[in-house]
Design an enzyme around this catalytic site. Structure first.
Site, mmCIF file in Angstrom:
data_model
loop_
_atom_site.group_PDB
_atom_site.id
_atom_site.type_symbol
_atom_site.label_atom_id
_atom_site.label_comp_id
_atom_site.label_asym_id
_atom_site.label_seq_id
_atom_site.Cartn_x
_atom_site.Cartn_y
_atom_site.Cartn_z
ATOM 1 C CE LYS A 1 109.216 -12.835 63.790
ATOM 2 N NZ LYS A 1 108.039 -12.453 62.987
ATOM 3 C CB SER B 1 105.772 -13.120 67.989
ATOM 4 O OG SER B 1 107.029 -13.038 68.629
ATOM 5 C CE1 TYR C 1 112.576 -14.186 62.682
ATOM 6 C CE2 TYR C 1 112.791 -15.616 64.589
ATOM 7 C CZ TYR C 1 112.063 -15.172 63.511
ATOM 8 O OH TYR C 1 110.832 -15.706 63.244
#
Length: 280
Positions: free
Chosen positions: A152, A134, A148
């Site tokens: 994650k 992650s 983004y």
């Protein structure tokens, strides 16, 4: 007894370093990546007596799950999965178009699921380890990191659920949350330039980040070493922040969230008074 690892994103960054360390430790490795030349480099690095299987593959391709399933079967099983492939996309949430958003979700989330479907039967058989890559940005978001961070964050939560679901089987799951490290990540990310309305937020953040000195970026070998350590632990952590900046920023985010929860608890309880209990 040798172990078998499958590592995605093995041709660069953290994946390359983890692959090199696993090979040096005597593990057999299924190295998955998209660059044939770099996969060939890894094959040449393998010590004598250690088996490396290189798989040139786009993990978003329709055949990816079957290719990986076949690779694991040919290897005779699997002990450790490092689910690492992904890339960065930065820009104002409003300005990320549908195609860009879909592409980063396909690579950073859906491809992770493809890899898990292909490998979990073998990992259950070996009571193996799953390491999910992650980021510190899986725990919070900065201006420009919305999409983004969303990918994650998805990896974080699906991994948490997976850890609960796999607990009776003996398979252990760890989410590694690296901070800012000197890898090829910056050279591969996609940045959408902000419109004027986002210049004070997204624009400023991107400008400030671009001006960070070299010493602000940690040694990526630290992350590879951390992965090697947690993969060998009998009781590994569910989450592991790596790097001082990751620890500091994640802690600050958690403290801020707890403070907000406390501040608004009276309204939360008032709003739900008399309502039926249960998840939303």
């Amino acid at each position: 007894m040798s172990t078998t690892w499958l590592i995605t994103g093995a041709t660069s960054g953290f994946g390359r370093l983890i692959t090199e360390r696993a090979l040096a430790a005597g593990a057999d490795v299924i190295a998955v990546g998209r660059r044939r030349d770099r996969l060939a480099e890894l094959a040449r690095l393998a010590p004598e007596g250690v088996r490396i299987t290189t798989v040139e593959l786009d993990l978003t391709a329709p055949e990816a799950e079957q290719v990986l399933t076949d690779a694991v079967r040919t290897a005779g099983g699997l002990d450790v999965l490092v689910n690492n492939a992904g890339y960065g996309l930065f820009g104002a949430v409003e300005q990320i178009d549908a195609d860009e958003a879909r592409a980063v979700l396909d690579t950073n989330v859906l491809a992770h699921l493809t890899v898990l479907r292909a490998t979990l039967p073998a990992l259950r058989a070996s009571r193996g380890r799953v390491v999910q890559t992650s980021s510190l940005l899986g725990q919070f978001a900065w201006p420009s990191s919305g999409l983004y961070s969303a990918t994650k964050g998805a990896v974080e939560l699906l991994s948490e659920a997976l850890a609960h679901e796999l607990a009776p089987t003996g398979v252990k799951v760890t989410v590694v949350e690296p901070g800012t490290f000197a890898t090829e990540f910056a050279g591969n990310l996609r940045v959408v330039s902000p419109a004027d309305v986002y210049a004070p937020t997204v624009g400023k953040f991107l400008s400030d980040f671009a001006q960070l000195p070299p010493e602000a970026f940690g040694d990526p070998g630290t992350v590879a070493d951390a992965v090697m350590t947690v993969a060998a632990l009998d009781e590994p952590p569910l989450r592991l922040a790596v790097g001082a900046d990751a620890v500091d920023h994640i802690r600050a985010s958690l403290v801020s969230r707890l403070a907000e929860l406390d501040r608004w608890e009276p309204l939360s309880l008032k709003a739900t008074h008399g309502a039926a209990a249960g998840p939303v």
